[in-house]
Design an enzyme around this catalytic site. Structure first.
Site, PDB file in Angstrom:
ATOM      1  N   GLU A  35       0.875  -1.171   0.000  1.00 34.28           N
ATOM      2  CA  GLU A  35       0.000   0.000   0.000  1.00 34.28           C
ATOM      3  C   GLU A  35       0.911   1.220   0.000  1.00 34.28           C
ATOM      4  O   GLU A  35       1.810   1.313   0.850  1.00 34.28           O
ATOM      5  CB  GLU A  35      -0.884   0.004   1.251  1.00 34.28           C
ATOM      6  CG  GLU A  35      -1.843   1.169   1.208  1.00 34.28           C
ATOM      7  CD  GLU A  35      -2.754   1.294   2.421  1.00 34.28           C
ATOM      8  OE1 GLU A  35      -2.654   0.460   3.347  1.00 34.28           O
ATOM      9  OE2 GLU A  35      -3.552   2.240   2.425  1.00 34.28           O
ATOM     10  N   ARG A 261       5.326 -12.611   9.840  1.00 35.08           N
ATOM     11  CA  ARG A 261       5.983 -11.334   9.601  1.00 35.08           C
ATOM     12  C   ARG A 261       7.392 -11.351  10.164  1.00 35.08           C
ATOM     13  O   ARG A 261       7.666 -12.049  11.130  1.00 35.08           O
ATOM     14  CB  ARG A 261       5.260 -10.215  10.363  1.00 35.08           C
ATOM     15  CG  ARG A 261       3.886  -9.907   9.950  1.00 35.08           C
ATOM     16  CD  ARG A 261       3.306  -8.879  10.908  1.00 35.08           C
ATOM     17  NE  ARG A 261       3.790  -7.539  10.606  1.00 35.08           N
ATOM     18  CZ  ARG A 261       3.245  -6.769   9.681  1.00 35.08           C
ATOM     19  NH1 ARG A 261       2.217  -7.170   8.986  1.00 35.08           N
ATOM     20  NH2 ARG A 261       3.732  -5.568   9.448  1.00 35.08           N
ATOM     21  N   LYS A 271       4.306   0.859   9.453  1.00 34.97           N
ATOM     22  CA  LYS A 271       4.444   2.098   8.682  1.00 34.97           C
ATOM     23  C   LYS A 271       3.800   3.277   9.408  1.00 34.97           C
ATOM     24  O   LYS A 271       4.286   4.398   9.329  1.00 34.97           O
ATOM     25  CB  LYS A 271       3.801   1.927   7.302  1.00 34.97           C
ATOM     26  CG  LYS A 271       4.751   1.288   6.305  1.00 34.97           C
ATOM     27  CD  LYS A 271       4.134   1.218   4.926  1.00 34.97           C
ATOM     28  CE  LYS A 271       3.125   0.098   4.851  1.00 34.97           C
ATOM     29  NZ  LYS A 271       2.534  -0.063   3.517  1.00 34.97           N
TER      30      LYS A 271
HETATM   31  P1  ATP Z   1       2.741  -2.105   7.915  1.00 34.63           P
HETATM   32  O1  ATP Z   1       2.049  -2.711   9.093  1.00 34.63           O
HETATM   33  O2  ATP Z   1       4.186  -1.890   8.102  1.00 34.63           O
HETATM   34  O3  ATP Z   1       2.038  -0.896   7.397  1.00 34.63           O
HETATM   35  P2  ATP Z   1       1.512  -3.626   5.872  1.00 34.63           P
HETATM   36  O4  ATP Z   1       1.371  -5.089   5.920  1.00 34.63           O
HETATM   37  O5  ATP Z   1       0.317  -2.802   6.086  1.00 34.63           O
HETATM   38  O6  ATP Z   1       2.686  -3.231   6.812  1.00 34.63           O
HETATM   39  P3  ATP Z   1       1.707  -3.417   3.056  1.00 34.63           P
HETATM   40  O7  ATP Z   1       2.171  -2.274   2.242  1.00 34.63           O
HETATM   41  O8  ATP Z   1       0.278  -3.767   3.032  1.00 34.63           O
HETATM   42  O9  ATP Z   1       2.168  -3.145   4.542  1.00 34.63           O
HETATM   43  O10 ATP Z   1       2.600  -4.700   2.788  1.00 34.63           O
HETATM   44  C1  ATP Z   1       2.920  -5.201   1.512  1.00 34.63           C
HETATM   45  C2  ATP Z   1       3.321  -6.628   1.664  1.00 34.63           C
HETATM   46  O11 ATP Z   1       4.435  -6.751   2.533  1.00 34.63           O
HETATM   47  C3  ATP Z   1       2.211  -7.458   2.263  1.00 34.63           C
HETATM   48  O12 ATP Z   1       2.086  -8.654   1.533  1.00 34.63           O
HETATM   49  C4  ATP Z   1       2.649  -7.704   3.672  1.00 34.63           C
HETATM   50  O13 ATP Z   1       2.145  -8.896   4.154  1.00 34.63           O
HETATM   51  C5  ATP Z   1       4.173  -7.688   3.553  1.00 34.63           C
HETATM   52  N1  ATP Z   1       4.767  -7.275   4.805  1.00 34.63           N
HETATM   53  C6  ATP Z   1       4.553  -6.137   5.493  1.00 34.63           C
HETATM   54  N2  ATP Z   1       5.241  -6.112   6.647  1.00 34.63           N
HETATM   55  C7  ATP Z   1       5.923  -7.281   6.705  1.00 34.63           C
HETATM   56  C8  ATP Z   1       6.824  -7.870   7.666  1.00 34.63           C
HETATM   57  N3  ATP Z   1       7.146  -7.249   8.793  1.00 34.63           N
HETATM   58  N4  ATP Z   1       7.327  -9.087   7.375  1.00 34.63           N
HETATM   59  C9  ATP Z   1       7.020  -9.707   6.239  1.00 34.63           C
HETATM   60  N5  ATP Z   1       6.189  -9.220   5.300  1.00 34.63           N
HETATM   61  C10 ATP Z   1       5.638  -8.021   5.527  1.00 34.63           C
HETATM   62 MG    MG Z   2      -1.416  -2.802   4.847  1.00 31.16          MG
END
Ligand code: ATP
Ligand code: MG
Length: 555
Positions: A35, A261, A271
């Site tokens: 995102e 994760r 984020k």
């Molecule tokens: P955040 O909580 O940091 O905002 P998010 O999951 O909302 O993370 P996205 O931009 O939706 O962030 O993530 C893109 C991809 O990266 C998704 O498939 C997510 O599962 C993966 N991802 C995000 N954070 C991690 C992590 N700490 N370890 C492994 N994969 C991750």
């Molecule tokens: Mg997300």
């Protein structure tokens, strides 16, 4: 062994192997779906290495798709940084960059299809009421009074939503599933909400935006994704993912698999929280070298290869884990020990005058860039009558354990001669200002002829040739191993996370390329800072120290 030599194995690759063996799939298609609401962090690198790594190893494809359904939090700056970071990590997406917003028209049609099948309805409960009606983990929800509207009425109301005839929060489209489901995501989840916000890709075309769960599965299916890999918090959402695809007319049904994760000790991976560090000005920006972002690590001097190697080592499982910082540091240290050119820098300088050299003496020494790698070439290091050494490398008195310069004793200057300290000069406070030495002209690249043993070796720079430099020494941004768990994570900030000191570097570093790390001998790995370093004012970031200091702290 390095990444090139070892192909990872993990439960997801096992599933893919089976799917290929059974003929279920002939080509593997994955996607990385960020995102654009922030910069990528090291957790995302795990997902990137997994998705793009699978596509690479199986000769398949991996899409980069921005999951851009919330225009309020998203920004084109994030889109650009994410594209750059993925490429920098060394990966190539298939075809053009994709956006969920590319599919807004189709998503709208699928929503209409669900309404036409009696599987979605326009709800007018307020957000608070909706929360009340949803129930809890132990209590079932109850049906909204708007749940049994006719299909015609729902179609007309959804059209009104789309035309901007409802205010934000006054209506939404919900799937009609089961308010008593033990999975809360299945209790009539919202599919569309109203937001009068311009979108970075679609402008003002829409005032209704699809929700993540509805969008993600359909986007995957439209792109022909075979294996949709996401983190464990989406485990329950898999039911909704399948429900949506089972109930619309779409020829493809990707399968979702979840993995754990990455959590890194002394760092934060959310984020939202990283954004707070930026907006509260705790750090300089998303690319502050203390940030666990890809851009922060890059600015700190981490190589893409070291981050890929880290992701390979941590592996992919369903186990919750908290990886120690030393695991990440070890990867960059190993890479740089092998590949970083050597140079000399004095971080806490004190002057040394070599009295048996004539005034104006200048000698250019040819020194190898890397002790074990002649192919990396040489550099010119000037030597002269006045040099700087590190304050910590001299003592007036010391026992035998101290293998550096001591008054009346000898030490070798790295890549140069043996010197002997004769006397010191001090200021009014008793601080040493100058150390007076003699050098042995017969010791360049060889031991003293009379068999004297000189054990210690220290680094130095020629005073008249050296370039002044600022050094930024970093520690962890947080004081506690799990800042994310703290009630107020901002209260766990380490006030000593950045220490700025001033010293000198050898002249060959005048043109040091930003983000390209050197080993400053005996000091650590450093790279020129991409934002602040210039030929007028050199600024070096410490990437990592020479040795693991975590082990020492623990004992
Ligand atoms: P955040 O909580 O940091 O905002 P998010 O999951 O909302 O993370 P996205 O931009 O939706 O962030 O993530 C893109 C991809 O990266 C998704 O498939 C997510 O599962 C993966 N991802 C995000 N954070 C991690 C992590 N700490 N370890 C492994 N994969 C991750
Ligand atoms: Mg997300």
């Amino acid at each position: 062994m390095s990444e090139a030599e070892v192909r990872p194995t993990n439960f997801i690759r096992h599933i893919i192997d089976e799917d290929l063996a059974s003929g279920k799939h002939t080509t593997i298609v994955t996607r990385f779906p960020p995102e654009p609401n922030g910069y990528l962090h090291i957790g995302h690198a795990k997902s990137i290495c997994l998705n793009f790594g699978i596509a690479q190893d199986y000769h398949g494809l991996c899409n980069l798709r921005f999951d851009d359904t919330n225009p309020v939090k998203e920004d084109i700056e994030y889109v650009e940084s994410i594209k750059h970071d993925v490429e920098w990590l060394g990966f190539h997406w298939d075809g053009a960059v994709r956006y969920s917003s590319d599919y807004f028209d189709q998503l709208h049609q699928y929503a209409v299809e669900l309404i036409s099948k009696g599987l979605a309805y326009v709800d007018e409960l307020s957000p608070e009421e909706m929360r009340e009606y949803r129930g809890t983990l132990t209590q079932p929800g109850k049906n909204s009074p708007y749940r049994d509207r006719s299909i015609e009425e729902n179609l007309a109301l959804f059209e009104k939503m789309r035309n901007g005839e409802f205010a934000e929060g006054k209506a939404c489209l919900r799937a009609k599933i089961d308010m008593a489901s033990s999975f809360i995501v299945m209790r009539d989840p919202v599919l569309y909400r109203i937001k009068f916000a311009d979108h970075h890709q679609t402008g003002d075309k829409w005032c209704i935006y699809p929700m993540y769960d509805f969008t993600h599965c359909i986007s995957d299916a439209l792109e022909g994704i075979t294996h949709s890999l996401c983190t464990l918090e989406f485990q329950d959402n898999r039911r909704l993912y399948d429900w949506v695809l089972d109930n619309i007319t779409i020829p493809c049904h990707p399968r979702q698999y979840e993995f754990s994760r990455l959590n890194l000790e002394y760092a934060i991976m959310s984020k939202r929280k990283l954004n707070l560090l930026v907006t509260e000005k705790v750090v300089e920006g998303w690319d502050d070298p203390r940030m666990p972002t890809i851009s922060g690590l890059r600015r700190r001097g981490y190589s893409a290869a070291s981050i890929r190697e880290f992701c390979r080592r941590i592996g992919v499982t369903k186990q919750d884990n908290n990886v120690e910082m030393v695991a990440l540091e070890t990867c960059i240290r190993e890479d740089l020990n092998e590949n970083a050119p050597r140079a000399m820098a004095v971080i806490d300088p004190v002057k040394v005058v070599i009295e048996n050299l004539p005034q104006g003496h200048e000698e250019i020494l040819t020194v190898s860039a890397h002790p074990n790698k002649p192919e990396m070439g040489t550099r010119a290091v000037p030597f002269s009558r006045e040099i700087y050494i590190d304050r910590a490398d001299f003592r007036e008195e010391a026992n035998k354990q101290y293998k550096r310069l001591v008054l009346g004793k000898e030490v070798r200057l790295r890549n140069a001669y043996v010197i002997k300290a004769e006397r010191v000069e001090k200021d009014d406070q008793g601080n040493i200002t100058t150390i007076y030495c003699q050098y042995d002209s017969e010791t360049l690249g060889k031991d003293p002829a009379d068999g004297r043993k000189v054990k210690g070796v220290i680094h130095w720079v020629s005073a008249s040739h050296a370039l002044p430099a600022e050094f930024r020494l970093y520690e962890c941004l947080f004081n506690v191993p799990n800042p994310g768990a703290a009630e107020d994570f901002l209260s766990t900030i380490n006030p000593e996370s950045l220490k700025v000191v001033h010293g000198f570097v050898e002249p060959s570093l005048a043109q040091a390329k930003p983000e390209f790390a050197y080993q400053f001998e005996r000091e650590g790995y450093f790279c020129a800072d991409s934002r602040h370093s210039s030929s007028e004012h050199l600024v070096f970031n410490r990437t990592v120290g020479l040795r693991d200091t975590w082990a020492a702290q623990a004992s």
